[in-house]
Design a protein around this motif. Structure first.
Motif: not given
Lengths: 680, 181
Positions: A98, A102-104, A140
């Motif tokens: 991450r 806040d993204e994978m 997530l």
């Protein structure tokens, strides 16, 4: 009987009974066999469970060891990823992390036969998924493992084509957790359809927590390094990182022929005024906005850093010609042209820029110093511009260093002198005071104050020099007081610099100097500029108040040039205000200057301050300042600064400049009043 | 040799030839016949039983082994249905030998010696399978393949161009599965 039976063959009538017995024995045998098989099954199940548990423990131990020994997130997880993949016999394993947004984000950490699945790995490269999107995005969002298999489950995934092409038919993705936070995910793929394995999922949950801690720990360590190498306000690299970057860049430059490194030193013009007027919070917002604008106009390969305050640095690496440097310098200037809006008001901010080009032999620190020197040159040449560090500048710096060295010995060699300029009562024409002005007479030439006062301030030499000035001025004052030819000796104005005011020894030094000459403190007027209270209002005011308590008078020099509001005057323990010469010079031509001066006079009068006009050079200026109600004047019209002997001769004449004043003057009452106010 | 093999052999012989034949095989081989799936027993016991069966039933030994493999498969399916239910045809079942079935075997019988298989899946019409085991029981594998075909309703044709029993380093089987019925 039994013997008889045992010896006889079975009677035919007994056959059914025997058959029944055989049947029973066969049934017993079957039962025994089934019982044995049942026992074997139970035992096998226990063996398998024990084995799985042991393997699970071995796996967790592997993960824990990797987690404890690893030096980075990716190596720790790479080991565990392969251990987990092998444990569960999946085809492929892959790490996602991450990021700050806040993204994978897909990493290059894979386990398994990546050669065979190269197209799938390639399809995963560079991918980033927001919450809910794709396997990692779902993990997530929900913080839980996702298990999907052909055909329905995988259809909806972003990579479903790539998965189908790779003949991957089951996917498992589970979170790496730090507390409740998903910090990453591991995904695994199998080429057959597998049903969710609860034991495996339980194991993965434990591994996910272990590995989540690794990520968290590593992120904390990275955050520490980031903090140590970045500026907290703007997030830009700080001096430490810039120096490191420069060091590497210069090392590379020395290897790569024809490539150069450039350093820009960017310093905002007038930042201090905004910081002082609007406060630090607004100043910080301005700096952040400036950082954002500057970063938009540099090239992506350049590095912008902040050294502190309003000083920014830009490093351009691997330049093959100077064109980009000029282009960047121009764009930096343009980027600041639009006004900045702070607290609802608009402000114009410009920057003075200095540029140094490495020739390959510099130390990183020296290169920044060169850019800094070039920046100072830009300021001298009028701000809002850029200058290259040059041989001429190098010579100026060398000159400055030479001057500094000479200045250190100036007192001991007796090269410092005081000249005095009369301060004239505008009602009587009498010399009521003299201002002590420092001169440096070197063997080869007279050095102007403009050349060395700034240097003395910068180097701190102003403190011993200031002490010498005070002592010498008081000595001269005592000499005039004892001179029978001088009826009324003047007061002595002595300038104090900001640097002197922050000297903790100032009060004892002044006290000692006054006592040494048995001087009347009321005859000493200590002049400070407005900036004294702008830098640190409370500290500045408390020192001035202490000086006032010694009985000395306090004057505000160059009033109107700083940024103090008139309301500052109220808190200043001053008795005299000297209006800056720039206003006096404009009085005849600029009605706005006149309006400002009128306001200062009115304000000062209402506060009971005596008001002095500096730099009177013409009869017209003299007429106007008298009309405006100034008490005292100073300037070439009356007298240039002169030696003690020259001024001593003028002091012998009670109304030395009466002839200049004409019929408006000669109001003895007013004059007596102003002298009384000063002596207060 | 793991006891399960002896249990399956006993089950197969009893089913096809009756209890007495099994007793006879034990007598001929001078074995007491106490085998449980939890234990391990000498390989020679199995070879002795196979030899006895060949002479009692008057067939060749490798035919006995092949028949045994074929008969064992449904018994495996009965004991471990979950290994079979995931597949719709024999080919996909066979392909899980190395990765699923043998690991499962090792879970139950730590230290079990299982044969190594190599697969050639380059052609969709046939499956290439290399077999290597010091026991050289390729005929058992062949029987299991036929049995697997029967389990999924397929006819299996096996061509064996290389065989350890003929001095090759490993056995090679080219297998064709008919369409599932």
């Amino acid at each position: 009987m039994s013997d008889e039976y045992s010896l006889q063959p079975y009677a035919l009538t007994e056959l059914p009974e025997i058959q029944a017995r055989v049947d029973r024995l066969e049934r017993q045998l079957r039962r025994q066999r089934l019982a044995r098989q049942e026992a074997e099954r139970i035992s096998e199940r226990a063996t398998r469970e024990l084995y799985d548990k042991q393997q699970g423990l071995v796996l967790l131990e592997t993960v824990a060891t990797a987690a404890n020994e690893a030096t980075g997130i990716e190596p720790a997880i790479a080991t565990s990823l392969e251990a987990i993949r092998a444990h569960a016999s999946w085809r492929l394993g892959h790490l996602w992390l991450r990021d700050r947004a806040d993204e994978m984000v897909s990493t290059d950490v894979w386990a398994g036969d990546t050669d065979r699945h190269a197209p799938f790995c390639e399809a995963s490269r560079g991918l980033r998924f927001g919450p809910g999107v794709g396997l990692p995005g779902r993990v997530l969002k929900d913080g839980r493992a996702v298990w999907m298999s052909d055909p329905a489950g995988l259809m909806s995934l972003p990579r479903d084509d790539a998965m189908r092409a790779a003949q991957l038919r089951t996917a498992l993705c589970f979170p790496l957790l730090a507390g409740p936070d998903v910090v990453g995910a591991l995904e695994f793929f199998a080429d057959s359809v597998l049903e969710p394995d609860l034991e495996l999922l339980a194991l993965m949950s434990q591994a996910g927590t272990q590995l989540g801690r690794v990520v968290e720990r590593q992120r904390a360590a990275e955050a520490l390094v980031h903090q140590a190498t970045h500026d907290a306000l703007t997030g830009l690299p700080n001096r430490v990182l810039i120096l490191d970057l420069l060091k590497r860049s210069l090392a590379r430059q020395s290897r790569a022929d024809g490539e150069r490194t450039a350093v820009f030193f960017v310093d905002l013009d007038g930042f201090k005024a905004i910081n002082d007027t609007l406060g630090h919070a607004a100043g910080d917002r301005l700096l952040s906005e400036v950082a954002a604008r500057l970063s938009r106009v540099i090239r992506c390969e350049d590095t912008l850093g902040r050294l502190g305050g309003d000083e920014f640095v830009i490093v351009c690496e691997a330049l093959t010609d100077e064109y980009p440097v000029v282009m960047i310098a121009d764009r930096l200037g343009v980027s600041l042209r639009e006004p900045f809006t702070l607290d609802g008001e608009q402000f114009l901010v410009s920057a003075s820029i200095g540029i140094a080009l490495a020739d390959g032999s510099e130390e990183p620190g020296a290169l920044i110093e060169q850019a800094d020197a070039a920046m100072y040159r830009s300021k001298e040449l009028g701000r809002a511009r850029y200058e290259f560090f040059s041989d001429a500048l190098r010579e100026r710096i060398a000159h400055r260093l030479e001057l500094e060295s000479a200045l250190r010995h100036a007192i001991a060699r007796g090269e410092l002198r005081l000249h005095y300029q009369p301060e004239v009562d505008l009602h009587t024409g009498a010399i009521v005071g003299v201002e002590a002005l420092l001169r440096w007479q070197r063997p080869e030439a007279l050095v102007t104050p403009g050349e060395f006062i700034g240097l003395a301030e910068d180097t701190g030499l102003i403190v011993p020099i200031g002490t010498w000035v005070l002592t010498e001025a008081l000595r001269q004052l005592a000499a005039w007081e004892n001179d029978a030819a001088i009826a009324t000796s003047p007061w002595m104005s002595v300038n104090l610099s900001v640097r002197q005011l922050s000297d903790p020894e100032l009060i004892p030094r002044v006290t000692a100097a006054l006592e040494h000459r048995c001087a009347d403190p009321a005859r000493l007027l200590l002049e400070v500029t407005e900036s004294v209270v702008l830098d640190d209002a409370e500290a500045g005011l408390s020192v001035l108040t202490a000086l006032r308590c010694l009985g000395t008078e306090i004057g505000i020099d160059d009033f109107g040039t700083g940024y103090a509001s008139l309301s500052y005057l109220r808190r200043f323990p001053a008795s005299v205000v000297k209006v800056d010469r720039s206003f006096i010079a404009e009085l005849g031509n600029d009605h706005r200057a006149r309006a400002i001066v009128e306001a200062i006079v009115t304000m000062s009068r209402s506060l009971g301050l005596k008001i002095v006009a500096e730099g009177i050079e013409t009869a017209q200026q003299l007429r106007i300042v008298r009309e405006l109600g100034f008490d005292i004047g100073q300037g070439y019209l009356f007298a240039r600064p002169g030696s003690a002997a020259d001024i001593g001769r003028l002091l012998g004449n009670a109304t030395a400049f009466g002839s200049l004043l004409g019929p408006v003057a000669r109001d003895e009452t007013e004059s007596a009043h102003s002298r009384a106010a000063l002596a207060r | 040799m793991k006891g399960i093999v002896f249990n399956l052999l006993e089950q197969s012989v009893v089913a096809d030839h009756g209890e007495d034949v099994w007793e006879e095989l034990l007598d001929v081989s001078c074995l007491d016949g106490v085998y449980t799936s939890l234990g391990s027993y000498p390989d020679e016991d199995l070879f002795a039983l196979v030899g006895a069966a060949a002479s009692v039933l008057e067939v060749r030994s490798d035919d006995v082994v092949r028949w045994f493999g074929q008969r064992s498969l449904p018994l495996f399916a009965e004991r471990y249905p979950q290994l079979f239910s995931r597949h719709v045809d024999a080919r996909s079942f066979v392909l899980t030998l190395n990765e699923i079935i043998h690991p499962e075997v090792r879970k139950l019988y730590p230290g079990a010696i299982v044969p190594e298989f190599g697969f050639d899946t380059s052609d969709a019409d046939w499956l290439g399978m290399d077999y290597y085991s010091p026991r050289k029981l390729c005929a058992f594998a062949e029987g299991l393949l036929i049995g697997a075909g029967e389990h999924y309703g397929q006819t299996v044709t096996i061509d064996q161009p290389q065989c350890m029993n003929r001095g090759d380093r490993e056995c090679r089987m080219n297998i064709r599965f008919s369409r599932t019925r």
